[in-house]
Design an enzyme around this catalytic site. Structure first.
Site, mmCIF file in Angstrom:
data_model
loop_
_atom_site.group_PDB
_atom_site.id
_atom_site.type_symbol
_atom_site.label_atom_id
_atom_site.label_comp_id
_atom_site.label_asym_id
_atom_site.label_seq_id
_atom_site.Cartn_x
_atom_site.Cartn_y
_atom_site.Cartn_z
ATOM 1 N N GLU A 82 22.745 -6.958 -4.197
ATOM 2 C CA GLU A 82 23.062 -5.568 -3.859
ATOM 3 C C GLU A 82 22.264 -5.103 -2.654
ATOM 4 O O GLU A 82 21.060 -5.357 -2.550
ATOM 5 C CB GLU A 82 22.769 -4.618 -5.025
ATOM 6 C CG GLU A 82 23.119 -3.175 -4.677
ATOM 7 C CD GLU A 82 22.605 -2.136 -5.665
ATOM 8 O OE1 GLU A 82 22.976 -0.963 -5.519
ATOM 9 O OE2 GLU A 82 21.827 -2.496 -6.568
ATOM 10 N N GLY B 276 7.460 0.232 7.811
ATOM 11 C CA GLY B 276 8.211 1.110 8.696
ATOM 12 C C GLY B 276 7.665 2.519 8.723
ATOM 13 O O GLY B 276 8.057 3.335 9.563
ATOM 14 N N ASP C 12 4.028 -2.742 -2.824
ATOM 15 C CA ASP C 12 4.035 -1.712 -1.780
ATOM 16 C C ASP C 12 2.620 -1.167 -1.629
ATOM 17 O O ASP C 12 2.064 -0.593 -2.567
ATOM 18 C CB ASP C 12 5.008 -0.601 -2.167
ATOM 19 C CG ASP C 12 5.126 0.471 -1.083
ATOM 20 O OD1 ASP C 12 4.384 0.404 -0.085
ATOM 21 O OD2 ASP C 12 5.956 1.382 -1.245
ATOM 22 N N ILE C 13 2.024 -1.375 -0.465
ATOM 23 C CA ILE C 13 0.691 -0.829 -0.176
ATOM 24 C C ILE C 13 0.876 0.344 0.768
ATOM 25 O O ILE C 13 1.288 0.169 1.918
ATOM 26 C CB ILE C 13 -0.229 -1.887 0.453
ATOM 27 C CG1 ILE C 13 -0.337 -3.114 -0.451
ATOM 28 C CG2 ILE C 13 -1.609 -1.298 0.717
ATOM 29 C CD1 ILE C 13 -1.165 -4.239 0.147
ATOM 30 N N ASP C 14 0.598 1.547 0.279
ATOM 31 C CA ASP C 14 0.843 2.769 1.041
ATOM 32 C C ASP C 14 -0.489 3.381 1.463
ATOM 33 O O ASP C 14 -1.391 3.558 0.648
ATOM 34 C CB ASP C 14 1.629 3.760 0.178
ATOM 35 C CG ASP C 14 2.263 4.871 1.004
ATOM 36 O OD1 ASP C 14 1.622 5.337 1.957
ATOM 37 O OD2 ASP C 14 3.404 5.256 0.696
ATOM 38 N N CYS D 287 -4.146 6.034 11.964
ATOM 39 C CA CYS D 287 -4.746 5.646 13.242
ATOM 40 C C CYS D 287 -5.200 4.191 13.140
ATOM 41 O O CYS D 287 -5.089 3.558 12.094
ATOM 42 C CB CYS D 287 -5.913 6.561 13.603
ATOM 43 S SG CYS D 287 -7.380 6.310 12.575
ATOM 44 N N ARG E 72 4.127 4.032 6.432
ATOM 45 C CA ARG E 72 2.690 4.210 6.225
ATOM 46 C C ARG E 72 2.006 3.025 5.561
ATOM 47 O O ARG E 72 0.965 3.199 4.945
ATOM 48 C CB ARG E 72 2.437 5.465 5.378
ATOM 49 C CG ARG E 72 2.973 6.747 5.970
ATOM 50 C CD ARG E 72 2.660 7.933 5.083
ATOM 51 N NE ARG E 72 3.250 7.791 3.766
ATOM 52 C CZ ARG E 72 4.470 8.231 3.452
ATOM 53 N NH1 ARG E 72 5.226 8.788 4.360
ATOM 54 N NH2 ARG E 72 4.925 8.086 2.225
#
Length: 271
Positions: free
Chosen positions: A50, A167, A115-117, A134, A169
């Site tokens: 999918e 894409g 997912d590492i945010d 930054c 943070r």
């Protein structure tokens, strides 16, 4: 210090003009197909995958599936999605899910994805917060990647790990081993639990509880962090540079460690 996500560098209004060019000239359709097809290990493997597209004005389109690379390429160049979500491999083609007998349409496989945010690290960065990023912040991403990659490789034996920029943070890790793709929901939760150290919401001060003896995962992680700590935490982020920041660090420390190392109340005079 320049913000990576500066409004001066990105104008979302230009996307409708840029996306058609991107999907015609830049998007790596061949590599994308080769990855998700896994060499055709199972009949209809790619066809039963999918895809979900987010289009202009946040229109969300689910249950997209494609029989070949050219079919995928043609549809993506036609729709020019703002975002692409890769879903599970199902028992039947997702585009035909409405024609399948109720209960027969089942998810069979999916890569194990982490997912590492950057927003999860606001407690330990002073240079930015929320969606701002930054160059200093990315040291945290480097450390997180090295810790997680080592654990996935050495503790679980996963060999095929794909690290990609999210894409926005942070970064995503796609674990693509066959064993990882076939993990049950319970097993996936167990892997996530093993790798979790920080627990609790915004109102929780002490989000880390350490056991005695220290778990081997934490010992290995400390070995990764140690070389970065003086330059990143003490110099770059200056976590002991003010009374407020010192109190914040002390609040994070387990009480038994504070009792052992701090016989008298800390007296701190901010410079």
């Amino acid at each position: 210090m320049q913000k990576i996500t500066s409004a001066n560098n990105y104008d979302q209004a230009s996307l409708p003009d840029l996306l058609p060019l991107y999907y015609r000239r830049v998007f790596p359709f061949s590599q994308y197909y080769r990855w998700l097809n896994y060499g055709g290990v199972t009949k209809n493997y790619f066809q039963n995958r999918e895809f979900s597209f987010t289009l202009k004005d946040d229109i969300y389109v689910r249950y997209q599936s494609f029989g070949s690379q050219s079919e995928l390429e043609k549809e993506m160049q036609k729709m020019n999605p703002y975002k692409i979500d890769i879903g599970a491999v199902y028992s039947h083609r997702p585009s035909q899910h409405n024609t399948v007998k109720s209960g027969s349409f089942q998810a069979l496989e999916k890569e194990l994805v982490f997912d590492i945010d950057m927003t999860d690290y606001d407690d330990v960065r002073s240079c930015c917060s929320a969606a701002d990023i930054c160059s200093k912040c990315w040291t945290l991403m480097t450390i997180a990647i090295r810790i997680l990659d080592r654990a996935l490789r050495e503790d679980f034996g996963f060999r095929h790990r794909l690290w990609v920029y999210s894409g926005r943070r942070g970064v995503h890790c796609w674990v693509c081993d066959e064993a990882a793709r076939k993990l049950s929901v319970t097993a996936r939760s167990a892997v996530a639990e093993y790798l979790s150290l920080v627990k609790g919401g915004e109102d929780t001060v002490k989000k880390v509880q350490l056991s005695d003896p220290i778990h081997p995962l934490i010992q290995e992680s400390l070995a990764v962090i140690e070389p970065y700590f003086p330059s990143y935490a003490l110099d770059s982020q200056d976590i002991l540079g003010s009374k407020e920041s010192v109190e914040k660090v002390l609040a994070l420390m387990p009480e038994d460690i504070l009792c052992q190392s701090l016989i008298n109340p800390v007296q701190f005079n901010a410079v």
